[in-house]
Write an enzyme that holds these catalytic residues in place. Sequence first.
Site, mmCIF file in Angstrom:
data_model
loop_
_atom_site.group_PDB
_atom_site.id
_atom_site.type_symbol
_atom_site.label_atom_id
_atom_site.label_comp_id
_atom_site.label_asym_id
_atom_site.label_seq_id
_atom_site.Cartn_x
_atom_site.Cartn_y
_atom_site.Cartn_z
ATOM 1 N N ASP A 8 2.022 1.176 2.344
ATOM 2 C CA ASP A 8 2.851 0.378 1.444
ATOM 3 C C ASP A 8 2.106 -0.879 0.995
ATOM 4 O O ASP A 8 1.256 -1.394 1.721
ATOM 5 C CB ASP A 8 4.144 -0.005 2.192
ATOM 6 C CG ASP A 8 5.224 -0.499 1.247
ATOM 7 O OD1 ASP A 8 5.062 -0.353 0.017
ATOM 8 O OD2 ASP A 8 6.232 -1.037 1.736
ATOM 9 N N HIS A 25 -2.825 1.417 -6.695
ATOM 10 C CA HIS A 25 -2.837 2.807 -6.224
ATOM 11 C C HIS A 25 -4.265 3.353 -6.169
ATOM 12 O O HIS A 25 -4.630 4.090 -5.264
ATOM 13 C CB HIS A 25 -1.967 3.692 -7.129
ATOM 14 C CG HIS A 25 -0.505 3.317 -7.100
ATOM 15 N ND1 HIS A 25 0.158 3.055 -5.930
ATOM 16 C CD2 HIS A 25 0.404 3.161 -8.092
ATOM 17 C CE1 HIS A 25 1.427 2.745 -6.213
ATOM 18 N NE2 HIS A 25 1.594 2.793 -7.514
ATOM 19 N N LEU A 120 -9.873 17.294 12.216
ATOM 20 C CA LEU A 120 -8.677 16.504 11.897
ATOM 21 C C LEU A 120 -7.839 17.299 10.907
ATOM 22 O O LEU A 120 -8.380 17.976 10.041
ATOM 23 C CB LEU A 120 -9.093 15.172 11.232
ATOM 24 C CG LEU A 120 -7.955 14.283 10.719
ATOM 25 C CD1 LEU A 120 -7.262 13.571 11.887
ATOM 26 C CD2 LEU A 120 -8.457 13.229 9.726
HETATM 27 C C1 FPP Z 1 3.288 2.256 -1.787
HETATM 28 O O1 FPP Z 1 2.950 1.088 -2.490
HETATM 29 C C2 FPP Z 1 2.470 3.362 -2.163
HETATM 30 C C3 FPP Z 1 2.898 4.497 -2.799
HETATM 31 C C4 FPP Z 1 4.289 4.751 -3.194
HETATM 32 C C5 FPP Z 1 1.973 5.551 -3.146
HETATM 33 C C6 FPP Z 1 0.913 5.829 -2.145
HETATM 34 C C7 FPP Z 1 -0.292 6.268 -2.867
HETATM 35 C C8 FPP Z 1 -1.562 5.940 -2.544
HETATM 36 C C9 FPP Z 1 -1.932 5.169 -1.350
HETATM 37 C C10 FPP Z 1 -2.691 6.343 -3.403
HETATM 38 C C11 FPP Z 1 -2.786 7.782 -3.668
HETATM 39 C C12 FPP Z 1 -2.932 8.615 -2.484
HETATM 40 C C13 FPP Z 1 -3.750 9.655 -2.401
HETATM 41 C C14 FPP Z 1 -3.757 10.526 -1.217
HETATM 42 C C15 FPP Z 1 -4.683 9.970 -3.470
HETATM 43 P P1 FPP Z 1 4.012 0.479 -3.487
HETATM 44 O O2 FPP Z 1 3.686 0.946 -4.855
HETATM 45 O O3 FPP Z 1 5.386 0.790 -3.021
HETATM 46 O O4 FPP Z 1 3.694 -1.046 -3.317
HETATM 47 P P2 FPP Z 1 4.716 -2.258 -3.460
HETATM 48 O O5 FPP Z 1 5.773 -2.059 -2.401
HETATM 49 O O6 FPP Z 1 3.865 -3.455 -3.192
HETATM 50 O O7 FPP Z 1 5.266 -2.208 -4.841
#
Ligand code: FPP
Length: 224
Positions: A8, A25, A120
């Site tokens: 997150d 992201h 893994l």
């Molecule tokens: C949370 O941050 C993250 C997500 C909802 C998406 C997770 C995706 C990635 C880490 C990148 C892509 C993954 C792969 C495997 C290629 P948020 O957007 O909720 O952040 P915020 O709470 O600060 O708005």
Amino acid sequence: MHLSIIMDGNGRWAKAKGLNRTEGHKKGAQVVKEITTFCANNDKINYLSLYAFSTENWKRPKYEVEFLMKLLDNWLKNELDTYLKNEVKFEVIGDISKFSDKLQKRIEITREKTKNFTKLTQVLALNYGGRDEITRAVKKLCDNKEKISDENINKYLDTAIHNIPDVDLLIRTSGEIRVSNFLLWQIAYAEMFFTKTLWPDFTPQELEKIIEDFEKRERRYGGI
Ligand code: FPP
């Protein structure tokens, strides 16, 4: 052990730098690579599950959802080498039938090409929700007219279908102290760690420290 991470804080990381959320992201995906490589080379970690897209994430603006889909597709295309080099088996939990045919195919190819690796297992949770997973499992039980029991519900969960054990250690980054519908059944006895670090800033060094701390904890599973 099974390490599970709620990644997150990508959006906040980008905002703090005056960038578009999508940049967060992108950086987040690089961190996925670093952490996966670290886990593949750490004998203690056998399963790494990552919350990449939840059943609730469809509510985000269309451009962000589309960006995440594209990022995932590119990731699977470009990082196949990382899986092969590090002998990482790729697995998915969640209902991917809602994804484009192209992305579903890409997921299948990655699964197929990595299925014999044992260093893994990296599990991406995609269109995943803990409640949705339990509901789908119970539906199967009812359709098959099987007895409702702990064991029988468990056997139809996405994790059990792919031989993924319960979670030992759950980490959430970005300072939020909640589980947000991730692996609800499987975290019954998990140890939990919450760090203020935003996912794009998370490092293998911090993970190492958390694992050290985890090893000092006494797990009793309801016993004494
Ligand atoms: C949370 O941050 C993250 C997500 C909802 C998406 C997770 C995706 C990635 C880490 C990148 C892509 C993954 C792969 C495997 C290629 P948020 O957007 O909720 O952040 P915020 O709470 O600060 O708005």
